[in-house]
Motif scaffolding. Structure first.
Motif, PDB file in Angstrom:
ATOM      1  N   THR A  68       0.807  -1.221   0.000  1.00  0.00           N
ATOM      2  CA  THR A  68       0.000   0.000   0.000  1.00  0.00           C
ATOM      3  C   THR A  68       0.841   1.273   0.000  1.00  0.00           C
ATOM      4  O   THR A  68       0.302   2.352  -0.250  1.00  0.00           O
ATOM      5  CB  THR A  68      -0.966   0.026   1.196  1.00  0.00           C
ATOM      6  N   SER A  69       2.132   1.177   0.238  1.00  0.00           N
ATOM      7  CA  SER A  69       2.967   2.384   0.278  1.00  0.00           C
ATOM      8  C   SER A  69       3.689   2.668  -1.042  1.00  0.00           C
ATOM      9  O   SER A  69       4.354   3.684  -1.171  1.00  0.00           O
ATOM     10  CB  SER A  69       3.990   2.295   1.417  1.00  0.00           C
ATOM     11  N   SER A  70       3.547   1.787  -2.017  1.00  0.00           N
ATOM     12  CA  SER A  70       4.215   2.037  -3.305  1.00  0.00           C
ATOM     13  C   SER A  70       3.371   2.974  -4.157  1.00  0.00           C
ATOM     14  O   SER A  70       2.177   3.159  -3.915  1.00  0.00           O
ATOM     15  CB  SER A  70       4.460   0.715  -4.045  1.00  0.00           C
ATOM     16  N   THR A  98      -6.501  -4.757   4.309  1.00  0.00           N
ATOM     17  CA  THR A  98      -6.463  -3.304   4.099  1.00  0.00           C
ATOM     18  C   THR A  98      -7.846  -2.735   3.775  1.00  0.00           C
ATOM     19  O   THR A  98      -7.963  -1.549   3.461  1.00  0.00           O
ATOM     20  CB  THR A  98      -5.498  -2.943   2.949  1.00  0.00           C
ATOM     21  N   SER A  99      -8.880  -3.549   3.863  1.00  0.00           N
ATOM     22  CA  SER A  99     -10.218  -3.114   3.432  1.00  0.00           C
ATOM     23  C   SER A  99     -10.746  -1.909   4.196  1.00  0.00           C
ATOM     24  O   SER A  99     -11.585  -1.172   3.684  1.00  0.00           O
ATOM     25  CB  SER A  99     -11.215  -4.269   3.536  1.00  0.00           C
ATOM     26  N   PRO A 104      -8.360   1.644   0.502  1.00  0.00           N
ATOM     27  CA  PRO A 104      -8.252   0.188   0.648  1.00  0.00           C
ATOM     28  C   PRO A 104      -7.608  -0.501  -0.545  1.00  0.00           C
ATOM     29  O   PRO A 104      -7.590   0.027  -1.659  1.00  0.00           O
ATOM     30  CB  PRO A 104      -9.713  -0.243   0.819  1.00  0.00           C
ATOM     31  N   TYR A 105      -7.098  -1.685  -0.271  1.00  0.00           N
ATOM     32  CA  TYR A 105      -6.509  -2.554  -1.289  1.00  0.00           C
ATOM     33  C   TYR A 105      -5.401  -1.809  -2.028  1.00  0.00           C
ATOM     34  O   TYR A 105      -4.479  -1.317  -1.403  1.00  0.00           O
ATOM     35  CB  TYR A 105      -7.591  -3.095  -2.227  1.00  0.00           C
ATOM     36  N   GLU A 191     -15.170   6.133  -0.106  1.00  0.00           N
ATOM     37  CA  GLU A 191     -15.590   6.471   1.260  1.00  0.00           C
ATOM     38  C   GLU A 191     -15.781   5.189   2.036  1.00  0.00           C
ATOM     39  O   GLU A 191     -16.232   4.195   1.511  1.00  0.00           O
ATOM     40  CB  GLU A 191     -16.908   7.256   1.219  1.00  0.00           C
ATOM     41  N   LEU A 192     -15.458   5.253   3.314  1.00  0.00           N
ATOM     42  CA  LEU A 192     -15.640   4.065   4.170  1.00  0.00           C
ATOM     43  C   LEU A 192     -16.806   4.254   5.093  1.00  0.00           C
ATOM     44  O   LEU A 192     -17.159   5.282   5.478  1.00  0.00           O
ATOM     45  CB  LEU A 192     -14.367   3.800   4.973  1.00  0.00           C
TER      46      LEU A 192
END
Length: 192
Positions: A68-70, A98-99, A104-105, A191-192
């Motif tokens: 997730t940081s790339s 990571t959901s 996410p994802y 949005e979560l």
């Protein structure tokens, strides 16, 4: 810009096809002073997916952080029985952890795809990875490199042929130029 090379091959021996391709592509980015992180699945020691576990294994937490940081990713895989290896799919399935992240994802990440086979069916692995990447909300580069191992190396086996060197360079250049221009607009952030 941070590039992640996801080496999804389960082999872990010196001079393997996966390592040779990964090292070659990594050098293309390093030559342009771009930070490269290689995630080698064969060395990752990830457990099988367990959505019922009470804690996230440290190896999974680290993998999720790396993915997730790339800014951009290139996935590398051998073709196994018409698709990617099960261990590679297991790794990508763990991104379910990571959901609940703000992004996410692999939301908004650009993913390039490379697959090799002993015959000419490597495109099946590309199609398999394409479906998984899109399900993880990534943007897949519309230029992929299917590799026939019979044509990958020079006759003496010491180097990658000019044909594949050129294809990998095109992919790297497209990833760099696309990565510099691409950012998911705030109004399109999930949005979560």
């Amino acid at each position: 810009m941070n590039v992640l090379l996801f080496n999804g091959a389960p082999d872990n021996f010196p001079n393997s096809t996966s390592d040779r391709i990964s090292n070659h592509i990594a050098q293309l980015f390093k030559d342009k002073d771009i930070q490269v992180t290689t995630y080698n699945l064969a060395k990752a020691n990830l457990p099988s997916l367990d959505m019922m576990g009470k804690t996230i294994p440290e190896s999974v937490a680290e993998m999720c952080r790396i993915f997730t940081s790339s800014d951009i990713q290139i996935w590398l895989s051998p073709l196994y029985h018409g698709g990617i290896p099960g261990t590679m799919k297991n790794c990508l399935d763990w991104l379910e952890m990571t959901s609940k992240y703000p992004k996410p994802y692999l939301s908004g990440q650009i993913v390039g795809l490379v697959c090799w086979s002993d015959g000419i069916q490597a495109m099946q692995g590309i199609n398999n990875m394409d479906a998984v990447a899109k399900a993880l909300r990534a943007w897949v580069l519309p230029y992929a490199v299917p590799v026939s191992r019979a044509d990958l190396y020079t006759e003496d086996g010491t180097a990658i042929t000019n044909a594949y060197t050129s294809r990998f360079k095109i992919m790297a250049d497209l990833m760099i130029s696309t990565g510099l221009k691409f950012e998911l607009p705030n109004d399109l952030q999930p949005e979560l």
